[in-house]
Design a protein around this motif. Structure first.
Motif, PDB file in Angstrom:
ATOM      1  N   GLN A   1       0.820  -1.209   0.000  1.00 38.90           N
ATOM      2  CA  GLN A   1       0.000   0.000   0.000  1.00 38.90           C
ATOM      3  C   GLN A   1       0.855   1.260   0.000  1.00 38.90           C
ATOM      4  O   GLN A   1       0.504   2.249  -0.670  1.00 38.90           O
ATOM      5  N   ALA A   2       1.975   1.240   0.716  1.00 39.58           N
ATOM      6  CA  ALA A   2       2.870   2.402   0.698  1.00 39.58           C
ATOM      7  C   ALA A   2       3.434   2.625  -0.703  1.00 39.58           C
ATOM      8  O   ALA A   2       3.541   3.767  -1.173  1.00 39.58           O
ATOM      9  N   LEU A   3       3.797   1.550  -1.371  1.00 41.51           N
ATOM     10  CA  LEU A   3       4.315   1.661  -2.742  1.00 41.51           C
ATOM     11  C   LEU A   3       3.225   2.129  -3.704  1.00 41.51           C
ATOM     12  O   LEU A   3       3.473   2.951  -4.594  1.00 41.51           O
ATOM     13  N   MET A   4       2.002   1.610  -3.534  1.00 41.68           N
ATOM     14  CA  MET A   4       0.898   2.030  -4.393  1.00 41.68           C
ATOM     15  C   MET A   4       0.623   3.516  -4.240  1.00 41.68           C
ATOM     16  O   MET A   4       0.336   4.216  -5.219  1.00 41.68           O
ATOM     17  N   GLN A   5       0.715   4.017  -3.008  1.00 45.71           N
ATOM     18  CA  GLN A   5       0.485   5.442  -2.782  1.00 45.71           C
ATOM     19  C   GLN A   5       1.585   6.266  -3.451  1.00 45.71           C
ATOM     20  O   GLN A   5       1.290   7.254  -4.143  1.00 45.71           O
ATOM     21  N   SER A   6       2.820   5.863  -3.286  1.00 40.13           N
ATOM     22  CA  SER A   6       3.933   6.613  -3.872  1.00 40.13           C
ATOM     23  C   SER A   6       3.905   6.575  -5.389  1.00 40.13           C
ATOM     24  O   SER A   6       4.231   7.575  -6.055  1.00 40.13           O
ATOM     25  N   ALA A   7       3.514   5.446  -5.953  1.00 43.76           N
ATOM     26  CA  ALA A   7       3.523   5.281  -7.412  1.00 43.76           C
ATOM     27  C   ALA A   7       2.203   5.667  -8.067  1.00 43.76           C
ATOM     28  O   ALA A   7       2.073   5.593  -9.284  1.00 43.76           O
ATOM     29  N   GLN A   8       1.216   6.097  -7.277  1.00 37.74           N
ATOM     30  CA  GLN A   8      -0.119   6.445  -7.772  1.00 37.74           C
ATOM     31  C   GLN A   8      -0.710   5.304  -8.603  1.00 37.74           C
ATOM     32  O   GLN A   8      -0.972   5.426  -9.792  1.00 37.74           O
ATOM     33  N   VAL A   9      -0.935   4.182  -7.925  1.00 37.42           N
ATOM     34  CA  VAL A   9      -1.467   2.988  -8.568  1.00 37.42           C
ATOM     35  C   VAL A   9      -2.954   2.869  -8.252  1.00 37.42           C
ATOM     36  O   VAL A   9      -3.373   3.068  -7.103  1.00 37.42           O
ATOM     37  N   ASP A  10      -3.754   2.544  -9.254  1.00 32.86           N
ATOM     38  CA  ASP A  10      -5.189   2.380  -9.075  1.00 32.86           C
ATOM     39  C   ASP A  10      -5.471   1.158  -8.211  1.00 32.86           C
ATOM     40  O   ASP A  10      -5.029   0.049  -8.524  1.00 32.86           O
ATOM     41  N   MET A  11      -6.244   1.356  -7.138  1.00 29.76           N
ATOM     42  CA  MET A  11      -6.486   0.290  -6.174  1.00 29.76           C
ATOM     43  C   MET A  11      -7.251  -0.870  -6.794  1.00 29.76           C
ATOM     44  O   MET A  11      -6.847  -2.037  -6.682  1.00 29.76           O
ATOM     45  N   ALA A  12      -8.382  -0.584  -7.427  1.00 32.37           N
ATOM     46  CA  ALA A  12      -9.223  -1.661  -7.961  1.00 32.37           C
ATOM     47  C   ALA A  12      -8.512  -2.421  -9.068  1.00 32.37           C
ATOM     48  O   ALA A  12      -8.548  -3.660  -9.109  1.00 32.37           O
TER      49      ALA A  12
END
Length: 536
Positions: free
Chosen positions: A394-405
């Motif tokens: 989740q930290a990486l997804m936030q930093s990389a602006q990754v779509d959750m769904a």
């Protein structure tokens, strides 16, 4: 065409004290939990959309839904036999501060319908006109917010999230003036009314108001009623007895109240866990917006996570403090339950049962969180270390602006033998951020693949578990806004089309892939797609 003769058992009005004054005059109401008030008639009620599942449960046929008589009833112009309209009286903590009396400012309950299957369904019109609790607004609702509430109520149900439902969406043929962002630019908008449906619309705030007023007899009566009507299993074989008889016999005691509060805590924890699983942000988690049944209630400035961001809130009113941001929802729910515990404390000689209930919330939340992690990652169960694995992602997804769904749905297609970002390629919003974080994300995928090799689920079972936990389709803000724009231009068909997609959120639905696409650039900062207000 005649409408069905529904069976109403209006226990809320029958068993609890009401306001001696009738009508919509705005006033402070003491010693009562409801006020009789009629819906204000509208010029041209027209059915725009309905939920066929809710309609069938209540006994409406397609022909009856299409009749002008249906729109007249659920537009607030006439009543069916047995309906007894009231607005409910409650208080609440708003943004952490006690706000005093609030109540149903634009919602009017028509009555409690008993379905053919024996279920209790309260029918409530939102936007039906002034009530004694309308405060500064006029009791009406606009089309945009009504479409959002109608669609989200049903979308959440099909996602498996505990929620109130929506029977119908009716346009009023009248304009409503609203200042959408409270910035001094009011404008007329089309009006609409949603018929909301739930076994109960009781909220934490119902219990807070008599506590704040020192009306302990009303508090006790309300708690007894709630257990009797909404939690009858806690009464066992005595559940069918009249409420007054149970009270005289001493059926409601500290043990019963403690069991009840504990169940409220557990239900709340599980519902919040579902919000976190699907990426839903309520937006205005005041205590008056918390259901005693643990349902998601009051779809105002809600939103759906696009690029993963635990600090995001869709509510313009909350833009500075971000009290109700995505990542804080579990702790806010606990705080709200603490306010409910305070309100119920006069029913107890000792605070121990209330503290036990709050402790059960923490336990239930932790268990539900582990189940969410296991489901989203396709694991047989969440082991030690898996929460940390998810937090890293989740930290990486936030930093990389990754779509959750998109990320979690595509993760089911990962080949553990050759872990790669390729299946998740469509989930990145910024190419440069993807490149900057690619190495860390690929390392996470290798660690995840290693974890999968130590899990008993085979590839097929893992994929099935992940697809059942990670929806392909969620009610993204921009999708709802497109349906709103289309309806405002005179074509409501987009509402039904979008609802049809959301009825099967975990299925692939060939030909509808566009509804699963990430947020387009034009929606990043557009009103209704990024930030919303409480205005409706």
């Amino acid at each position: 065409m005649d409408l069905p003769r529904l069976h109403f058992d209006n226990a809320f009005v029958r068993e609890l004290p009401g306001d001696p004054e009738t009508g919509p005059r705005v006033r402070q109401v003491a010693g009562a939990v409801w006020s009789r008030v009629m819906p204000t008639p509208v010029q041209a009620p027209t059915l725009l959309a309905h939920s066929r599942e809710v309609a069938e449960e209540l006994g409406f046929t397609p022909g009856q839904l299409a009749s002008p008589a249906f729109a007249e009833v659920f537009g607030g112009n006439t009543l069916l036999p047995g309906m007894d309209p009231v607005a409910s009286n409650y208080g609440g903590h708003q943004f952490g501060h006690w706000a005093g009396q609030l109540g149903d400012g634009r919602a009017i309950s028509l009555g409690e319908c008993i379905t053919a299957a024996g279920g209790r369904r309260e029918l409530q019109l939102k936007g039906a006109g002034m009530t004694p609790y309308s405060r500064s607004a006029d009791g009406r609702a606009v089309l945009r917010s009504s479409i959002r509430e109608f669609l989200c109520s049903e979308a959440m149900h099909h996602l498996g999230v505990p929620t109130t439902r929506a029977l119908s969406l009716v346009s009023t043929g009248e304009a409503v003036v609203r200042d959408m962002f409270y910035d001094g630019h009011p404008a007329p908008e089309p009006g609409a009314i949603v018929c909301r449906v739930a076994p109960s619309f009781l909220r934490f705030g119902h219990f807070e108001l008599p506590y704040a007023a020192g009306d302990l007899e009303l508090l006790r009566r309300l708690a007894d009623f709630c257990i009797w009507r909404d939690f009858p299993h806690l009464l066992g074989a005595r559940a069918a007895e009249p409420l007054d008889a149970l009270r005289r016999a001493g059926a409601f005691d500290e043990t019963r109240y403690g069991d009840w509060f504990e169940e409220v805590c557990v239900r709340t924890a599980r519902t919040v866990a579902h919000w976190m699983r699907v990426g839903f942000v309520h937006g205005v988690l005041n205590t008056d917006n918390m259901s005693i049944l643990g349902l998601t209630i009051d779809y105002g400035p809600y939103g759906w996570i696009d690029d993963f961001d635990p600090d995001w809130t869709p509510n313009t009113t909350d833009a500075q403090g971000r009290r109700y941001r995505f990542g804080w929802q579990p702790r806010v729910a606990h705080w709200n339950l603490s306010r409910l515990a305070q309100a119920l404390s006069p029913l107890f000689g000792d605070v121990a049962p209330l503290q036990a209930g709050l402790d059960r919330y923490v336990e239930a939340w932790q268990a539900a969180e582990r189940e969410v992690v296991a489901g989203k990652l396709g694991l047989a169960r969440c082991r030690d270390g898996d929460l940390a694995l998810m937090e890293r992602l989740q930290a990486l997804m936030q930093s990389a602006q990754v779509d959750m769904a998109i990320w979690f749905r595509a993760l089911a297609e990962l080949d553990p033998a050759q872990p790669s970002l390729t299946p998740m390629a469509d989930g990145f919003y910024d190419a440069s951020l993807r490149e900057a974080h690619a190495a860390d994300l690929e390392q996470w995928l290798r660690d995840y693949a290693l974890r999968l090799r130590d899990d008993p689920l085979d590839a097929a079972a893992r994929r099935a578990r992940m697809r059942a936990s990670n929806p392909k389709y969620v009610l993204r803000n921009y999708l709802a806004q497109q349906a709103i724009d289309q309806a405002a231009a005179g074509d409501p068909s987009g509402i039904a089309d979008l609802l049809e997609v959301m009825r099967r959120p975990y299925d692939e639905q060939p030909g509808r892939e566009a509804h699963a696409a990430k947020r387009p650039d034009w929606a990043r900062s557009r009103a209704g797609c990024s930030m919303l207000s409480c205005s409706s």
